[in-house]
Design a protein around this motif. Structure first.
Motif, short mmCIF file in Angstrom:
data_model
loop_
_atom_site.label_atom_id
_atom_site.label_comp_id
_atom_site.label_asym_id
_atom_site.label_seq_id
_atom_site.Cartn_x
_atom_site.Cartn_y
_atom_site.Cartn_z
N UNK A 1 0.83 -1.21 0.00
CA UNK A 1 0.00 0.00 0.00
C UNK A 1 0.86 1.26 0.00
N UNK A 2 0.34 2.30 -0.63
CA UNK A 2 1.03 3.59 -0.60
C UNK A 2 1.06 4.15 0.82
N UNK A 3 -0.07 3.98 1.52
CA UNK A 3 -0.22 4.48 2.88
C UNK A 3 -0.69 3.33 3.78
N UNK A 4 -0.08 3.22 4.95
CA UNK A 4 -0.48 2.19 5.89
C UNK A 4 -0.51 2.76 7.30
N UNK A 5 -1.64 2.60 7.98
CA UNK A 5 -1.78 2.98 9.38
C UNK A 5 -1.97 1.71 10.20
N UNK A 6 -1.25 1.61 11.31
CA UNK A 6 -1.39 0.46 12.18
C UNK A 6 -1.50 0.92 13.63
N UNK A 7 -2.64 0.59 14.25
CA UNK A 7 -2.88 0.87 15.67
C UNK A 7 -2.63 2.35 16.00
N UNK A 8 -3.08 3.23 15.11
CA UNK A 8 -2.87 4.66 15.31
C UNK A 8 -3.80 5.21 16.38
N UNK A 9 -3.21 5.87 17.37
CA UNK A 9 -4.00 6.57 18.38
C UNK A 9 -3.62 8.05 18.37
#
Length: 233
Positions: free
Chosen positions: A5-13
């Motif tokens: 993916x171009x953008x990846x968010x993981x467990x963002x708080x």
């Protein structure tokens, strides 16, 4: 080999404030956005959608979690490095247009190139091309006061794409427009997405505008509540 993916968010708080006054706007968001997709982000007020957009646009940083852009760990970047990422890869369109009132359409569009240090001839040519792409050839020397709301938003979009960004982030881009002008702006965004391959991430509260996207992600209480993909027409 499959491209990630171009953008990846993981467990963002994201938490604002401290102690008893602390407010957790995002509570562990996971989200992947491939290159070339048109994503609409929806949700009620306070759901975290605008906070997520600010983090995706490197305007704000997460409190915890992993954010990768082109496989770069954005959360590890300094403020100056994030500014460079914004300058070279991202374009922004806002509900309020944010144009300089006493400055011509062309000069407004040239601003991002001015910040990059581009030469005058290059700025002029690129701004004229961007204005042509949004249907404003012949309006280069008009100020915002001489343009309709729809035309002002087109200038704002031209300013956002003049640097040829990978990603265009749009925050309620039709919020200040009537229905007809709103649909015209959405048609323009779809065209930029499909013909130029610009990845578009748009926050909107209007379901009829979200229908233009390939994918609708709904936020509720700081989390992704649903993620609906649509077949491209």
């Amino acid at each position: 080999m499959t491209e990630g993916p171009l953008i990846s968010l993981r467990a963002i708080t994201k938490t604002y404030g401290q102690g008893a006054a602390a407010f957790q706007a995002l509570k562990g968001v996971d989200l992947d956005i491939p290159r070339g997709q048109f994503v609409a982000i929806m949700g009620p007020s306070g759901s975290g959608k605008s906070t997520a957009l600010n983090i995706l646009g490197c305007l704000d940083g997460p409190s915890s979690g992993a954010f990768r852009f082109k496989d770069i760990a954005v959360e590890d970047l300094s403020r100056n490095q994030r500014a460079l990422l914004r300058r070279h890869y991202l374009g922004f369109v806002f509900q309020g247009f944010n144009l300089l009132s006493r400055t011509s359409a062309q000069e407004n569009v040239e601003l991002p190139l001015l910040y990059r240090g581009a030469e005058t001839a290059q700025r002029h040519a690129a701004a004229r091309e961007a204005l042509a792409q949004v249907g404003l050839t012949g309006w280069e020397h008009h100020t915002p006061a001489e343009l309709s709301g729809g035309q002002q938003q087109r200038v704002a979009i031209a300013r956002a794409i003049v640097t040829r960004p990978l990603v265009l982030l749009a925050d309620e881009p039709t919020g200040n427009l009537d229905s007809q002008r709103g649909h015209e702006i959405m048609d323009l965004l779809v065209s930029l997405n499909r013909e130029q391959g610009i990845t578009i991430i748009m926050v909107t509260h209007e379901p009829e505008m979200a229908h233009y996207a390939d994918r609708v992600v709904k936020f509720v209480d700081g989390l992704v509540a649903s993620d609906e993909r649509r077949e491209r027409a």
